[in-house]
Design a protein around this motif. Structure first.
Motif, PDB file in Angstrom:
ATOM      1  N   ARG A  54      49.217  78.750  32.600  1.00 43.21           N
ATOM      2  CA  ARG A  54      48.142  78.127  33.506  1.00 43.21           C
ATOM      3  C   ARG A  54      47.172  77.093  32.526  1.00 43.21           C
ATOM      4  NH1 ARG A  54      43.906  81.763  37.094  1.00 43.21           N
ATOM      5  NH2 ARG A  54      42.587  79.998  37.922  1.00 43.21           N
ATOM      6  N   ASP A  58      46.792  73.243  33.004  1.00 43.31           N
ATOM      7  CA  ASP A  58      45.464  72.743  33.196  1.00 43.31           C
ATOM      8  C   ASP A  58      45.484  71.376  32.200  1.00 43.31           C
ATOM      9  OD1 ASP A  58      44.670  74.328  34.988  1.00 43.31           O
ATOM     10  OD2 ASP A  58      43.510  75.666  33.766  1.00 43.31           O
ATOM     11  N   GLU A  59      46.009  71.645  31.116  1.00 42.55           N
ATOM     12  CA  GLU A  59      46.042  70.371  30.189  1.00 42.55           C
ATOM     13  C   GLU A  59      46.868  69.223  30.662  1.00 42.55           C
ATOM     14  OE1 GLU A  59      47.158  71.606  26.215  1.00 42.55           O
ATOM     15  OE2 GLU A  59      45.820  73.124  25.924  1.00 42.55           O
ATOM     16  N   GLN A  61      47.277  68.513  33.640  1.00 44.03           N
ATOM     17  CA  GLN A  61      46.385  67.915  34.664  1.00 44.03           C
ATOM     18  C   GLN A  61      45.552  67.171  34.107  1.00 44.03           C
ATOM     19  OE1 GLN A  61      45.773  70.244  38.392  1.00 44.03           O
ATOM     20  NE2 GLN A  61      46.114  72.006  37.230  1.00 44.03           N
ATOM     21  N   GLN A  62      44.781  67.276  32.861  1.00 43.67           N
ATOM     22  CA  GLN A  62      43.966  66.522  32.208  1.00 43.67           C
ATOM     23  C   GLN A  62      44.438  65.441  31.610  1.00 43.67           C
ATOM     24  OE1 GLN A  62      40.831  67.352  32.207  1.00 43.67           O
ATOM     25  NE2 GLN A  62      40.412  65.441  31.226  1.00 43.67           N
ATOM     26  N   PHE A 243      51.032  73.848  40.438  1.00 35.62           N
ATOM     27  CA  PHE A 243      49.758  73.193  40.928  1.00 35.62           C
ATOM     28  C   PHE A 243      50.319  72.042  41.750  1.00 35.62           C
ATOM     29  CE2 PHE A 243      51.046  71.899  36.693  1.00 35.62           C
ATOM     30  CZ  PHE A 243      50.692  70.361  36.870  1.00 35.62           C
TER      31      PHE A 243
END
Length: 606
Positions: A54, A58-59, A61-62, A243
């Motif tokens: 997770r 998130d990284e 997506q960043q 995601f």
């Protein structure tokens, strides 16, 4: 099952099952604990892997957001330009790219879906201008989907002409124009992003962990996954985090390098604990073996090795312990021995004697209660101690035991034997004795009395027996055989083999000893009688026995000559009795007395 039965079963099977049971239970507990620890550790690893998936998702997506922000800046610039035409695109794109630092292969402008500008110019493809809506079905479908939804799309990975792969981000641009209240479609801003360069920071962070990883995505509107990024190690049964971005479903897969194996430290703990369990089992076995050996030594000290009964020391201890615990309970002490046991040993051998002793011990175990004290005093002498408030019941047990037929097998042959028993009672109103030792002595006196009465019987002690025993003990059978003023002979009726001759008979034949006598007579009655008298003597003996049998006796009397070893002829009177022996069949008991009258008569005639 009683405690005694349990103890006997435990003694029979030994102590091996106790450490085995400890080891088995310990192994089950060990396996359960280790499995629980393993499951807990694996669950923790899964939880950590899921959390890492997770976090790194998130990284990722960043990483997209950084590139997306540049596209949004261009979108804003286009919206603010007169007629929405981007002037100095190359300069603006170069500035933004330098400021953003995203690993872009190129940036493209596609008004109305037609690619017109590409930065940098040296990355321009062979077809600088082409219509996205008229390209191949996949690109056209993605373009239409992005235009209709107004959402950014990410296509790829695709192969670049210069080598490598890239992701294509297409951002639809909508502007307000000619007083329209709603924004209208202007075109696309397209960014071609190199992979895995865009994920450089994330890849670097993932490489520092103990996890293998893979990043996968679906094509826009599709369901099958393509690998965008992966580690050298293969992911196995990974944890994943999904995601949605750019019209595609993305998933980050994470698993430990080498699979879901537990921590080596846990293996060390498991091995060490198993070794400890093994050592504990060995220690328990050693302690139990030591205890069993000590019990064996104590048991040997109080047990007769041949019969398994208590020895004299064990009997005394058992009686003392019982009387201390239940001193008010009457007891019966029984002394017994095997009749003519020495004869069994001498004739059939000591092995047969041992078989008789073991058989008698077995009968005692069968016929008497489990709480009875059973022991062997030594030789063929045994002792039984019974405890019960019903004295008549105990006496009945004793007499019933005496009536039991006794026959043991040895060498494929059965041998019958009898026992003599004497007993005494210890009770408040009993005259036999006031202490166990006195009663013990009284039972011994009763046993002697029954032996003097002919053996094979049982009787209770009476006060007069003690005095009679003391008188009779002053004489032994050996003394009687030696000192009786008569020659005694015992021989078999059928084969006439001599079984016994006393010293008086040996002297009568002028022999040195019994061996000399047996050699001279050839161990046979025929060697005693003068050859000229033998047939007459033989006929006379059996005729008298036949005639006397009608009167109820088997005695005979005959005179004949004997020839001594020195050649002297002596007349003797033979008084015999035919009896039946359990071991030899029919035998003669004979007393030989010199016939002095016949001697004188023969001297006168001569």
């Amino acid at each position: 099952m009683s405690i005694r039965d349990f103890r006997e079963k435990l003694h029979k099977h030994g102590i091996a099952w106790i450490p085995a049971a400890v080891f088995l239970v310990g192994a089950v507990v060990w396996a359960f604990v280790m499995h629980a620890l393993y499951v807990r550790e694996v669950a923790a690893m899964h939880e950590r892997a899921h959390l890492d998936a997770r976090i790194y998702a998130d990284e990722l997506q960043q990483d997209f957001v950084d590139s997306e922000s540049m596209l949004r800046a261009l979108n804003l610039a286009i919206a603010n330009e007169p007629n929405h035409k981007m002037r100095n695109f190359q300069t603006v794109a170069a500035h933004m790219l330098a400021k953003n630092g995203a690993p872009l292969e190129s940036i493209r402008l596609a008004p109305q879906g037609i690619v017109t500008e590409i930065y940098p110019e040296d990355s321009q493809e062979r077809r600088q201008k082409f219509n996205l809506f008229q390209d191949d079905d996949t690109i056209a479908a993605i373009a239409r989907e992005s235009k209709n939804s107004g959402e950014l799309t990410v296509q790829g990975p695709v192969d670049l002409q210069r080598g490598g792969q890239a992701l294509i981000m297409r951002m639809p641009v909508f502007v307000l124009d000619n007083g329209n209240e709603k924004p209208v479609f202007w075109g696309f801003i397209i960014a071609v992003i190199k992979t895995p360069d865009i994920f450089a920071n994330t890849v670097q962070n993932l490489s520092r962990t103990d996890f293998a990883y893979a990043l996968e995505k679906t094509e826009i509107g599709g369901s099958s996954y393509q690998t965008v990024l992966r580690s050298e190690e293969k992911v196995v049964a990974p944890e994943q985090f999904e995601f949605f971005y750019g019209g595609s479903t993305w998933r980050m897969l994470v698993s430990p390098k080498g699979g879901w194996r537990h921590d080596p430290f846990l293996e060390y703990i498991g091995a060490l604990s198993f070794v400890c369990l093994t050592l504990l089992t060995i220690l328990i076995w050693f302690l139990l073996s030591l205890r069993k050996r000590q019990e064996g030594i104590r048991r040997l000290a109080v047990t007769d090795h041949l019969t398994g009964l208590l020895n004299r020391h064990g009997i005394e201890g058992a009686v003392r312990a019982f009387t201390e615990a239940k001193g008010d309970v009457p007891l019966v002490v029984v002394q017994l021995d095997i009749d003519d046991f020495k004869f069994i040993n001498d004739v059939y051998g000591h092995a047969a004697g041992d078989a008789a002793l073991q058989h008698l011990a077995m009968l005692m175990h069968i016929c008497f209660p489990k709480d009875a004290i059973l022991g062997r005093m030594g030789g063929d002498e045994f002792l039984i101690v019974l405890f019960d408030r019903n004295i008549r019941k105990m006496e009945r047990m004793v007499y019933d035991f005496g009536a039991v037929p006794k026959e043991f097998n040895y060498g494929n042959r059965g041998y019958h034997y009898t026992v003599s028993m004497g007993y005494a009672v210890l009770a408040p109103d009993s005259p036999d004795g006031q202490t166990p030792r006195e009663v013990w002595h009284a039972a011994d006196v009763a046993l002697y009395t029954i032996k003097m009465r002919g053996k094979n019987g049982c009787c209770r002690f009476a006060p007069g027996m003690a005095k009679m025993r003391n008188v009779q003990l002053g004489f032994s059978l050996r003394d009687l055989a030696i000192h009786l003023p008569a020659a005694i002979l015992i021989y078999e009726a059928e084969d006439e083999n001599i079984l016994f001759a006393n010293d008086e008979l040996v002297k009568m034949f002028d022999c040195d000893d019994l061996d000399d006598f047996m050699a001279y007579t050839k161990s046979n009655f025929r060697g005693i009688v003068h050859p000229e008298d033998y047939d007459r003597v033989e006929t006379s003996i059996w005729r008298q026995i036949y005639l006397n049998k009608l009167k109820g006796c088997a005695d005979d009397a005959v005179d004949y000559r004997i020839v001594t070893k020195k050649g002297k002829i002596v007349w003797v009177i033979d008084r015999g009795r035919l009896v039946s022996s359990e071991y030899f069949g029919r035998i003669f008991y004979v007393v030989l007395i010199k016939d002095n009258e016949m001697e004188e008569r023969m001297d006168r005639f001569s």
